[in-house]
Design an enzyme around this catalytic site. Structure first.
Site, PDB file in Angstrom:
ATOM      1  CE1 TYR A  94       5.168 -41.132 -10.864  1.00  0.00           C
ATOM      2  CE2 TYR A  94       4.315 -43.085 -11.955  1.00  0.00           C
ATOM      3  CZ  TYR A  94       4.377 -42.263 -10.848  1.00  0.00           C
ATOM      4  OH  TYR A  94       3.643 -42.576  -9.741  1.00  0.00           O
ATOM      5  CE  LYS A 105       6.805 -43.005  -8.208  1.00  0.00           C
ATOM      6  NZ  LYS A 105       7.108 -42.496  -6.854  1.00  0.00           N
TER       7      LYS A 105
HETATM    8  P1  NAD Z   1      -0.486 -36.214  -4.984  1.00  0.00           P
HETATM    9  O1  NAD Z   1      -0.221 -35.341  -6.156  1.00  0.00           O
HETATM   10  O2  NAD Z   1      -1.855 -36.234  -4.393  1.00  0.00           O
HETATM   11  O3  NAD Z   1       0.532 -35.846  -3.811  1.00  0.00           O
HETATM   12  C1  NAD Z   1       1.895 -35.654  -4.040  1.00  0.00           C
HETATM   13  C2  NAD Z   1       2.384 -34.596  -3.081  1.00  0.00           C
HETATM   14  O4  NAD Z   1       3.792 -34.433  -3.266  1.00  0.00           O
HETATM   15  C3  NAD Z   1       1.748 -33.232  -3.312  1.00  0.00           C
HETATM   16  O5  NAD Z   1       1.207 -32.750  -2.097  1.00  0.00           O
HETATM   17  C4  NAD Z   1       2.905 -32.355  -3.795  1.00  0.00           C
HETATM   18  O6  NAD Z   1       2.810 -30.999  -3.359  1.00  0.00           O
HETATM   19  C5  NAD Z   1       4.095 -33.054  -3.172  1.00  0.00           C
HETATM   20  N1  NAD Z   1       5.342 -32.762  -3.883  1.00  0.00           N
HETATM   21  C6  NAD Z   1       5.525 -32.782  -5.237  1.00  0.00           C
HETATM   22  N2  NAD Z   1       6.787 -32.463  -5.529  1.00  0.00           N
HETATM   23  C7  NAD Z   1       7.427 -32.251  -4.355  1.00  0.00           C
HETATM   24  C8  NAD Z   1       8.756 -31.905  -4.024  1.00  0.00           C
HETATM   25  N3  NAD Z   1       9.678 -31.696  -4.972  1.00  0.00           N
HETATM   26  N4  NAD Z   1       9.080 -31.768  -2.711  1.00  0.00           N
HETATM   27  C9  NAD Z   1       8.151 -31.971  -1.742  1.00  0.00           C
HETATM   28  N5  NAD Z   1       6.860 -32.288  -2.002  1.00  0.00           N
HETATM   29  C10 NAD Z   1       6.510 -32.436  -3.299  1.00  0.00           C
HETATM   30  O7  NAD Z   1      -0.040 -37.686  -5.402  1.00  0.00           O
HETATM   31  P2  NAD Z   1      -0.298 -39.127  -4.740  1.00  0.00           P
HETATM   32  O8  NAD Z   1      -1.153 -39.884  -5.666  1.00  0.00           O
HETATM   33  O9  NAD Z   1      -0.677 -38.996  -3.313  1.00  0.00           O
HETATM   34  O10 NAD Z   1       1.167 -39.742  -4.885  1.00  0.00           O
HETATM   35  C11 NAD Z   1       2.030 -40.008  -3.805  1.00  0.00           C
HETATM   36  C12 NAD Z   1       3.146 -40.909  -4.283  1.00  0.00           C
HETATM   37  O11 NAD Z   1       2.608 -42.166  -4.723  1.00  0.00           O
HETATM   38  C13 NAD Z   1       3.932 -40.358  -5.469  1.00  0.00           C
HETATM   39  O12 NAD Z   1       5.290 -40.701  -5.337  1.00  0.00           O
HETATM   40  C14 NAD Z   1       3.339 -41.086  -6.642  1.00  0.00           C
HETATM   41  O13 NAD Z   1       4.211 -41.138  -7.733  1.00  0.00           O
HETATM   42  C15 NAD Z   1       3.078 -42.438  -6.034  1.00  0.00           C
HETATM   43  N6  NAD Z   1       2.082 -43.243  -6.749  1.00  0.00           N
HETATM   44  C16 NAD Z   1       0.784 -42.882  -6.752  1.00  0.00           C
HETATM   45  C17 NAD Z   1      -0.139 -43.688  -7.421  1.00  0.00           C
HETATM   46  C18 NAD Z   1      -1.593 -43.388  -7.431  1.00  0.00           C
HETATM   47  O14 NAD Z   1      -2.354 -44.222  -7.970  1.00  0.00           O
HETATM   48  N7  NAD Z   1      -2.036 -42.254  -6.859  1.00  0.00           N
HETATM   49  C19 NAD Z   1       0.301 -44.826  -8.111  1.00  0.00           C
HETATM   50  C20 NAD Z   1       1.642 -45.170  -8.082  1.00  0.00           C
HETATM   51  C21 NAD Z   1       2.524 -44.365  -7.379  1.00  0.00           C
END
Ligand code: NAD
Length: 304
Positions: free
Chosen positions: A165, A169
Site C-alpha cells: 500500500y 501510495k
Molecule cells: P473504503 O473502503 O470505505 O472505500 C473505498 C471504495 O473503493 C469502496 O467503496 C470500494 O468498493 C471501492 N473500490 C475498491 N477497489 C476498487 C476498484 N478496483 N475499482 C473501483 N472501486 C473500487 O475506503 P476509504 O477509507 O474511503 O478510502 C478511500 C481512499 O482514501 C483510498 O484510496 C484509501 O487508500 C485512501 N486513504 C484512506 C485513509 C483512511 O484513513 N480512511 C487514509 C489514507 C488514505
C-alpha cells in the site's frame, strides 16, 4: 466567496462509500454533475456489486443533483475507458477526476505474497494511471482539468504491514509530480490528498472516540478545494478530523566535497553538514537538483 462547480463534470472513483461517497455528494451539492464509480468490492478487493454506487446516485438525485453510477474496476483499463466514454456521452466534458478507489492487503513484508502486492499496486497506482490517462487528452483539449490522487501517510512516512500500500501510495505522488509539469500549460492542476478518516478501511484500528472525530465530512473540504477553479497544483494536502496540513518532500542544501573527500569516509566525516535541515527546501522539478549539484561543484572547483 462560495466555491461551486456549476457546469463541471466530475468522476469520483470508489464513491460507493467512505471518503469517495462524501466527495461525490458534496461535489454534486455544489453543482457538479458526478460519475459515481464503485466496483462494490470488500475491503480486500474481493467481490463486487454496483448497489453502493446506485445508492449514492439516488441520494444525490434526491437532493436535486445530477449523477450517474458506474461499476468499472479502476484496475482494468478497458473498463476505465468505457467509464470515461459513458461520462462523455452523457455530458460531453470531464473537468474533475478524484482518484479515490482503494483496497488493503496488509501483511508484513516477509509474510505478504507478491500476488497481493501486485493487486494493491494495480488498484491504487495503475488504477490512478488508467483513470488519469483516459481523461488527460480530454482535459488538454478543454484547457481545463483538476485531478486529485489519493495518497496516504503510509506512503509518505511508512506504516508497519503496508509495504504494498505504501509503495502504491508514494507511486501516485511520483505520478503527480510529473503530471503537474506536463499539464501546466493546459490549465490542468494535479494535487494529492493524504486523508485520515474513520471508514471501513480503518474500522477497528483506532479507539471509537477517535473514529467518531475522523468523519469523511471533515476530509472532503480538502478535495473540494483541490479541484476548485483556483486550486493550487503540486500540493500534498493532509486532512482529518478538521485539521489541514501540507506535506512536502524536501532536500537538504547539501555539501560539495573536494575530490579527495568524495569517498564513503568523506561522506561519513561530513554527515552532519550533508544532512543538516537548515537550508532544506522542496524542489519544483528534478532538474533543480542537477542544477544545484552543478552549481556547488563549479563553486568548489572555481569554475566560472
Ligand atoms: P473504503 O473502503 O470505505 O472505500 C473505498 C471504495 O473503493 C469502496 O467503496 C470500494 O468498493 C471501492 N473500490 C475498491 N477497489 C476498487 C476498484 N478496483 N475499482 C473501483 N472501486 C473500487 O475506503 P476509504 O477509507 O474511503 O478510502 C478511500 C481512499 O482514501 C483510498 O484510496 C484509501 O487508500 C485512501 N486513504 C484512506 C485513509 C483512511 O484513513 N480512511 C487514509 C489514507 C488514505
Amino acid at each position: 466567496m462560495t466555491i461551486r462547480y456549476d457546469g463541471k463534470v466530475a468522476i469520483v472513483t470508489g464513491a460507493g462509500q467512505g471518503l469517495g461517497r462524501c466527495h461525490a455528494i458534496e461535489l454534486a451539492k455544489r453543482g457538479a454533475k458526478v460519475v459515481v464509480n464503485d466496483l462494490g468490492s470488500s475491503k480486500d478487493g474481493t467481490g463486487g456489486s454496483s448497489d453502493a454506487a446506485h445508492a449514492v446516485v439516488a441520494e444525490i438525485e434526491a437532493a436535486g443533483g445530477e449523477a450517474i453510477a458506474n461499476g468499472a474496476n479502476v484496475a482494468k483499463e478497458e473498463e476505465v475507458k468505457a467509464m470515461v466514454a459513458q461520462a462523455m456521452d452523457q455530458w460531453g466534458r470531464i473537468d474533475i477526476l478524484v482518484n479515490n478507489a482503494g483496497i488493503l492487503r496488509d501483511k508484513s513484508f516477509s509474510k505478504g505474497s507478491m500476488e497481493d502486492f501486485r493487486l494493491v499496486v494495480d488498484v491504487h497506482l495503475m488504477g490512478t494511471v488508467y483513470c488519469t490517462k483516459a481523461v488527460w487528452d480530454i482535459m488538454k483539449e478543454q484547457e481545463y482539468g483538476r485531478i486529485v490522487v489519493t495518497t496516504s501517510s503510509s506512503g509518505l512516512y511508512g506504516n508497519f504491514g503496508q509495504t504494498n500500500y505504501g509503495a502504491a501510495k508514494m507511486g501516485v505522488v511520483g505520478l503527480m509530480n510529473t503530471l503537474v509539469q506536463e499539464g501546466a500549460k493546459y490549465n490542468i492542476r494535479v494535487n494529492a490528498l493524504a486523508p485520515t478518516a474513520g471508514t471501513r478501511m480503518t474500522e477497528g484500528l483506532m479507539p471509537e472516540k477517535a473514529f467518531e472525530l475522523l468523519t469523511p465530512e471533515t476530509v472532503t473540504p480538502a478535495v473540494l478545494y483541490l479541484v476548485s477553479e483556483d486550486a493550487p497544483t503540486h500540493t500534498i494536502l493532509a486532512a482529518g478530523a478538521g485539521s489541514f496540513a501540507v506535506a512536502r518532500i524536501v532536500e537538504s542544501d547539501g555539501l560539495w566535497l573536494s575530490p579527495e573527500e568524495q569517498t564513503p569516509e568523506g561522506i561519513a566525516a561530513h554527515w552532519d553538514a550533508i544532512a543538516a535541515s537548515d537550508g532544506e527546501r522542496a524542489l519544483k522539478a528534478g532538474f533543480e537538483q542537477t542544477g544545484k549539484m552543478i552549481g556547488k561543484a563549479a563553486e568548489g572547483l572555481g569554475i566560472k
